[in-house]
Design a protein around this motif. Structure first.
Motif, short mmCIF file in Angstrom:
data_model
loop_
_atom_site.label_atom_id
_atom_site.label_comp_id
_atom_site.label_asym_id
_atom_site.label_seq_id
_atom_site.Cartn_x
_atom_site.Cartn_y
_atom_site.Cartn_z
N LEU A 1 -23.36 -15.25 -10.64
CA LEU A 1 -24.29 -15.43 -9.52
C LEU A 1 -24.09 -16.83 -8.97
O LEU A 1 -24.19 -17.81 -9.71
N ALA A 2 -23.76 -16.90 -7.69
CA ALA A 2 -23.50 -18.19 -7.04
C ALA A 2 -24.76 -18.71 -6.37
O ALA A 2 -25.48 -17.95 -5.71
N GLY A 3 -25.02 -20.00 -6.55
CA GLY A 3 -26.16 -20.63 -5.92
C GLY A 3 -25.82 -21.20 -4.57
O GLY A 3 -24.65 -21.23 -4.16
N TYR A 4 -26.83 -21.66 -3.86
CA TYR A 4 -26.64 -22.20 -2.51
C TYR A 4 -25.75 -23.44 -2.51
O TYR A 4 -25.10 -23.75 -1.51
N ASP A 5 -25.71 -24.16 -3.62
CA ASP A 5 -24.93 -25.40 -3.69
C ASP A 5 -23.52 -25.19 -4.23
O ASP A 5 -22.82 -26.16 -4.51
N GLY A 6 -23.11 -23.94 -4.39
CA GLY A 6 -21.75 -23.65 -4.85
C GLY A 6 -21.62 -23.51 -6.36
O GLY A 6 -20.56 -23.13 -6.85
N VAL A 7 -22.67 -23.79 -7.10
CA VAL A 7 -22.64 -23.63 -8.55
C VAL A 7 -22.76 -22.14 -8.87
O VAL A 7 -23.60 -21.44 -8.32
N THR A 8 -21.89 -21.66 -9.77
CA THR A 8 -21.94 -20.27 -10.20
C THR A 8 -22.22 -20.22 -11.69
O THR A 8 -21.62 -20.95 -12.46
N LYS A 9 -23.15 -19.36 -12.06
CA LYS A 9 -23.48 -19.16 -13.48
C LYS A 9 -23.51 -17.67 -13.77
O LYS A 9 -23.85 -16.86 -12.90
N ASP A 10 -23.16 -17.33 -15.00
CA ASP A 10 -23.28 -15.94 -15.43
C ASP A 10 -24.73 -15.67 -15.81
O ASP A 10 -25.36 -16.48 -16.50
N VAL B 1 -32.92 -18.82 -14.07
CA VAL B 1 -31.59 -19.27 -13.61
C VAL B 1 -31.40 -18.85 -12.15
O VAL B 1 -30.95 -19.64 -11.32
N TYR B 2 -31.78 -17.60 -11.84
CA TYR B 2 -31.71 -17.11 -10.45
C TYR B 2 -32.55 -18.00 -9.53
O TYR B 2 -32.10 -18.41 -8.46
N GLU B 3 -33.76 -18.32 -9.95
CA GLU B 3 -34.64 -19.15 -9.11
C GLU B 3 -34.05 -20.54 -8.90
O GLU B 3 -34.13 -21.09 -7.81
N ASP B 4 -33.45 -21.12 -9.95
CA ASP B 4 -32.84 -22.44 -9.84
C ASP B 4 -31.61 -22.42 -8.93
O ASP B 4 -31.39 -23.36 -8.16
N LEU B 5 -30.81 -21.34 -9.01
CA LEU B 5 -29.61 -21.23 -8.17
C LEU B 5 -29.98 -21.02 -6.70
O LEU B 5 -29.25 -21.45 -5.82
N ILE C 1 -26.15 -12.80 -3.18
CA ILE C 1 -26.86 -11.67 -3.80
C ILE C 1 -26.07 -10.39 -3.59
O ILE C 1 -25.99 -9.55 -4.49
N GLY C 2 -25.46 -10.23 -2.44
CA GLY C 2 -24.61 -9.06 -2.20
C GLY C 2 -23.42 -9.02 -3.15
O GLY C 2 -23.10 -7.96 -3.70
N ARG C 3 -22.77 -10.17 -3.36
CA ARG C 3 -21.65 -10.23 -4.30
C ARG C 3 -22.13 -9.94 -5.73
O ARG C 3 -21.45 -9.27 -6.50
N PHE C 4 -23.31 -10.45 -6.07
CA PHE C 4 -23.90 -10.18 -7.38
C PHE C 4 -24.10 -8.67 -7.57
O PHE C 4 -23.75 -8.11 -8.60
#
Length: 118
Positions: free
Chosen positions: A30-39, A76-80, A87-90
């Motif tokens: 899941l990618a966040g608005y700032d480009g950080v991606t976490k599983d 984690v979702y809320e922080d990202l 969200i579509g890619r997720f």
């Protein structure tokens, strides 16, 4: 006790299936608005309940993610704070993780032949 490679493979497959029943979640990026991606751990799309689809279709992303993510990964979702593209890619990745294509019906296909009587 399994002794051949075939028996070992079958035993490993049974063990993996049993583990998935106990823990149905799969890791999905899941990618966040700032480009950080976490599983995050998510249910595969085939296990999403109707209420999750209703939330997704109505645009209530917070409710949707709360229904499909492991409860420990909602924060984690809320922080990202992902955008709609992320969200579509997720959602597509969750579908692939479950061996399905999002938006593809598993129902029967229509026959090419007309059923209307003449």
């Amino acid at each position: 006790m399994p002794t051949t490679k075939k028996e070992l493979d079958a035993a490993a497959a049974q063990e993996a299936e049993a583990e998935q029943e106990l823990d149905p979640y799969v890791p999905v990026p899941l990618a966040g608005y700032d480009g950080v991606t976490k599983d995050v751990r998510a249910l595969p799309a085939g296990r999403w309940r109707a209420s999750a689809f209703r939330a997704l279709n109505s645009g209530d992303m917070d409710a949707f993610m709360a229904l499909v993510l492991h409860e420990d990964d909602v924060e984690v979702y809320e922080d990202l704070d992902p955008d709609m593209d992320a969200i579509g890619r997720f959602a597509e990745a969750a579908a692939r993780a479950g061996g399905e294509d999002l938006g593809k019906s598993g129902g029967p296909s229509r026959s090419g032949r007309s059923t209307r009587r003449r």
